[in-house]
Design an enzyme around this catalytic site. Structure first.
Site, PDB file in Angstrom:
ATOM      1  N   GLU A  91       0.830  -1.204   0.000  1.00  0.00           N
ATOM      2  CA  GLU A  91       0.000   0.000   0.000  1.00  0.00           C
ATOM      3  C   GLU A  91       0.862   1.251   0.000  1.00  0.00           C
ATOM      4  O   GLU A  91       1.985   1.245   0.482  1.00  0.00           O
ATOM      5  CB  GLU A  91      -0.860   0.021   1.265  1.00  0.00           C
ATOM      6  CG  GLU A  91      -1.873  -1.072   1.266  1.00  0.00           C
ATOM      7  CD  GLU A  91      -2.652  -1.140   2.562  1.00  0.00           C
ATOM      8  OE1 GLU A  91      -2.755  -0.121   3.267  1.00  0.00           O
ATOM      9  OE2 GLU A  91      -3.141  -2.237   2.861  1.00  0.00           O
ATOM     10  N   CYS A 104       3.380   8.515   1.037  1.00  0.00           N
ATOM     11  CA  CYS A 104       3.778   7.599   2.099  1.00  0.00           C
ATOM     12  C   CYS A 104       3.926   6.222   1.455  1.00  0.00           C
ATOM     13  O   CYS A 104       2.945   5.652   0.984  1.00  0.00           O
ATOM     14  CB  CYS A 104       2.687   7.582   3.171  1.00  0.00           C
ATOM     15  SG  CYS A 104       2.934   6.323   4.423  1.00  0.00           S
ATOM     16  N   CYS A 111       5.628  -7.242   7.407  1.00  0.00           N
ATOM     17  CA  CYS A 111       6.603  -6.776   8.399  1.00  0.00           C
ATOM     18  C   CYS A 111       6.826  -7.890   9.416  1.00  0.00           C
ATOM     19  O   CYS A 111       5.910  -8.628   9.751  1.00  0.00           O
ATOM     20  CB  CYS A 111       6.058  -5.536   9.102  1.00  0.00           C
ATOM     21  SG  CYS A 111       7.226  -4.794  10.264  1.00  0.00           S
ATOM     22  N   CYS A 115       3.890  -5.697  15.734  1.00  0.00           N
ATOM     23  CA  CYS A 115       3.247  -4.789  16.710  1.00  0.00           C
ATOM     24  C   CYS A 115       1.758  -5.137  16.798  1.00  0.00           C
ATOM     25  O   CYS A 115       1.106  -5.371  15.775  1.00  0.00           O
ATOM     26  CB  CYS A 115       3.440  -3.333  16.295  1.00  0.00           C
ATOM     27  SG  CYS A 115       5.174  -2.891  16.121  1.00  0.00           S
ATOM     28  N   CYS A 118      -1.043  -3.139  14.783  1.00  0.00           N
ATOM     29  CA  CYS A 118      -0.776  -2.811  13.385  1.00  0.00           C
ATOM     30  C   CYS A 118      -1.280  -3.886  12.417  1.00  0.00           C
ATOM     31  O   CYS A 118      -0.984  -5.069  12.586  1.00  0.00           O
ATOM     32  CB  CYS A 118       0.727  -2.625  13.208  1.00  0.00           C
ATOM     33  SG  CYS A 118       1.214  -2.357  11.499  1.00  0.00           S
ATOM     34  N   CYS A 332      -2.143   1.665   7.216  1.00  0.00           N
ATOM     35  CA  CYS A 332      -1.451   0.818   6.252  1.00  0.00           C
ATOM     36  C   CYS A 332      -1.488  -0.650   6.631  1.00  0.00           C
ATOM     37  O   CYS A 332      -1.276  -1.023   7.762  1.00  0.00           O
ATOM     38  CB  CYS A 332      -0.025   1.287   6.041  1.00  0.00           C
ATOM     39  SG  CYS A 332       0.097   2.144   4.484  1.00  0.00           S
TER      40      CYS A 332
HETATM   41  N1  SAH Z   1       7.569   0.174  10.682  1.00  0.00           N
HETATM   42  C1  SAH Z   1       7.710   1.563  10.847  1.00  0.00           C
HETATM   43  C2  SAH Z   1       7.040   2.371   9.759  1.00  0.00           C
HETATM   44  C3  SAH Z   1       5.721   1.907   9.265  1.00  0.00           C
HETATM   45  S1  SAH Z   1       4.390   2.012  10.381  1.00  0.00           S
HETATM   46  C4  SAH Z   1       7.253   1.995  12.209  1.00  0.00           C
HETATM   47  O1  SAH Z   1       6.660   1.197  12.903  1.00  0.00           O
HETATM   48  O2  SAH Z   1       7.534   3.136  12.576  1.00  0.00           O
HETATM   49  C5  SAH Z   1       3.965   3.733  10.295  1.00  0.00           C
HETATM   50  C6  SAH Z   1       3.373   4.296  11.577  1.00  0.00           C
HETATM   51  O3  SAH Z   1       2.023   3.849  11.742  1.00  0.00           O
HETATM   52  C7  SAH Z   1       4.113   3.888  12.816  1.00  0.00           C
HETATM   53  O4  SAH Z   1       4.274   4.983  13.688  1.00  0.00           O
HETATM   54  C8  SAH Z   1       3.180   2.860  13.405  1.00  0.00           C
HETATM   55  O5  SAH Z   1       3.427   2.648  14.747  1.00  0.00           O
HETATM   56  C9  SAH Z   1       1.843   3.461  13.079  1.00  0.00           C
HETATM   57  N2  SAH Z   1       0.718   2.549  13.177  1.00  0.00           N
HETATM   58  C10 SAH Z   1       0.659   1.256  12.869  1.00  0.00           C
HETATM   59  N3  SAH Z   1      -0.575   0.750  13.106  1.00  0.00           N
HETATM   60  C11 SAH Z   1      -1.317   1.772  13.575  1.00  0.00           C
HETATM   61  C12 SAH Z   1      -2.653   1.886  14.012  1.00  0.00           C
HETATM   62  N4  SAH Z   1      -3.481   0.843  14.014  1.00  0.00           N
HETATM   63  N5  SAH Z   1      -3.087   3.096  14.436  1.00  0.00           N
HETATM   64  C13 SAH Z   1      -2.245   4.159  14.449  1.00  0.00           C
HETATM   65  N6  SAH Z   1      -0.967   4.117  14.051  1.00  0.00           N
HETATM   66  C14 SAH Z   1      -0.501   2.930  13.635  1.00  0.00           C
HETATM   67 FE1  SF4 Z   2       5.934  -3.265  11.418  1.00  0.00          FE
HETATM   68 FE2  SF4 Z   2       3.539  -2.217  11.828  1.00  0.00          FE
HETATM   69 FE3  SF4 Z   2       5.247  -2.451  13.849  1.00  0.00          FE
HETATM   70 FE4  SF4 Z   2       5.741  -0.633  11.918  1.00  0.00          FE
HETATM   71  S1  SF4 Z   2       4.021  -0.647  13.357  1.00  0.00           S
HETATM   72  S2  SF4 Z   2       7.188  -2.097  12.842  1.00  0.00           S
HETATM   73  S3  SF4 Z   2       4.905  -1.750  10.160  1.00  0.00           S
HETATM   74  S4  SF4 Z   2       4.341  -4.164  12.692  1.00  0.00           S
END
Ligand code: SAH
Ligand code: SF4
Length: 349
Positions: A91, A104, A111, A115, A118, A332
């Site tokens: 995406e 973006c 990944c 997390c 996410c 994303c």
């Molecule tokens: N992996 C990297 C970059 C991609 S994620 C990282 O984690 O920083 C981009 C951003 O979206 C990160 O700050 C991540 O923590 C946030 N993010 C992921 N899932 C989310 C969610 N459900 N709600 C809000 N922010 C989220």
């Molecule tokens: Fe990976 Fe999502 Fe965690 Fe960013 S927030 S490191 S994309 S699992």
């Protein structure tokens, strides 16, 4: 095996051409075409047919094909699902601000970091993207809208510092004056906190903006929501951030997804304020996007306001990130999950 020519520096193309018995200066013409976003060698009209044929036999140009596109009816933000030659999808989001277009982009298919909040993390990991596949996302968006992108954020799917070499190559290519020429100051990289790579990045002294996804003020909460914290804890991460600021003179922005009842208490705000002391920081609060199966809800408005006030009392500026495209703002990973049939539809607001 064919060579991924759009991931090559001009010098490398030159060496390859010389190796083929061709003239090296052709490299600059080829480089320009590639970075204008041509999809085939045939479009390189100032290159002889013979050379184009040789290139076809030895190289390929990676492109991003539009599989799906959602347009926000609020502000025109566009969310793309792109596919690559092997069928993998990622995406990317194109946002229009008063100062220009920001894209973006994704750096990996999926990944590994897992997390808990996410959507990308939930789908697991398929593979790294090449530098050319990162460029291809930008080029496809530029072409689709007939625009130039002036700002880039590496905040789509994937952990950029877990694909370090390809991401560094991408940064050099995209900022090249013969390429898209987007200056490092117009690029942000977001990481969940792979500490040794933050040091490495700091030593490169690039002028890009580093965003650190913190999302918690202590190890107890952070290890629960972000498994990477079990490897590199908050103190180690913040130490690396201090080093980054000192070495590059750049301010760091910390991302903090506000999750109702998990990380949004007064106590959390106070603890965060203490932890960030001495770092030139800005905190971006993001109301968490609800991802199916997590049970997480975004914090209430007045909770966020209180959080900001407590940080302000401790000299830390925090703002709620302006959310563009909130009607399509499946964060994303959600669009891809839908297309893979992992979920039917997720409440994304
Ligand atoms: N992996 C990297 C970059 C991609 S994620 C990282 O984690 O920083 C981009 C951003 O979206 C990160 O700050 C991540 O923590 C946030 N993010 C992921 N899932 C989310 C969610 N459900 N709600 C809000 N922010 C989220
Ligand atoms: Fe990976 Fe999502 Fe965690 Fe960013 S927030 S490191 S994309 S699992």
């Amino acid at each position: 095996m064919l060579t991924d020519i759009k991931s090559m520096y001009e010098e490398e193309i030159k060496d390859m051409l010389i190796g083929m018995g061709e003239q090296g200066y052709r490299a600059s013409q080829i480089f320009k075409w590639l970075h204008e976003g041509v999809k085939s060698f045939d479009e390189m009209t100032n290159i002889s047919k013979e050379l184009r044929q040789k290139l076809v036999e030895n190289c390929y140009i990676s492109n991003a094909a539009i599989e799906k596109k959602l347009i926000s009816s609020y502000d025109g933000t566009e969310k793309y699902l792109f596919s690559f030659a092997d069928g993998e999808t990622v995406e990317s989001v194109l946002m229009k601000y008063h100062h220009g277009y920001t894209s973006c982009i994704s750096t990996q298919v999926g990944c590994k970091m897992g997390c808990s909040f996410c959507a990308t993390g939930k789908s697991g990991f398929s593979r790294n993207l090449t530098a050319s596949e990162m460029l291809a996302q930008l080029q496809a968006e530029q072409k689709d809208n007939n625009i130039r992108i002036s700002n880039i954020v590496l905040m789509g799917m994937g952990e950029p510092l877990d694909n370090f070499d390809n991401v560094m190559r991408f940064l050099r290519l995209v900022s090249n004056e013969h390429g898209m020429n987007v200056g490092m100051r117009h690029i942000s990289l977001s990481t969940c906190g792979i500490v040794p790579r933050i040091y490495e990045l700091a030593d490169m002294k690039l002028q890009l903006t580093l965003s650190v996804s913190l999302h918690a003020p202590n190890d107890q909460i952070r290890s629960r929501t972000m498994p990477v914290n079990r490897k590199y804890n908050i103190n180690q991460l913040l130490e690396a951030c201090r080093y980054y600021c000192k070495n590059t003179g750049r301010r760091i922005s910390f991302e903090y997804a506000m999750i109702d009842g998990i990380n949004d208490s007064d106590g959390c705000a106070k603890e965060l304020g203490e932890k960030l002391k001495g770092i030139i920081a800005h905190v971006n609060l993001i109301p968490v996007n609800t991802v199916g199966g997590t049970g997480y809800k975004k914090s209430k408005r007045d909770r966020m306001k209180r959080f900001i006030d407590i940080l302000a009392e401790r000299g830390i500026t925090a703002t709620v990130r302006r959310t563009l495209g909130s009607d399509i703002n499946a964060s994303c990973g959600q669009l891809r999950r839908q297309s893979l049939g992992e979920v039917k539809e997720e409440n994304s607001t």
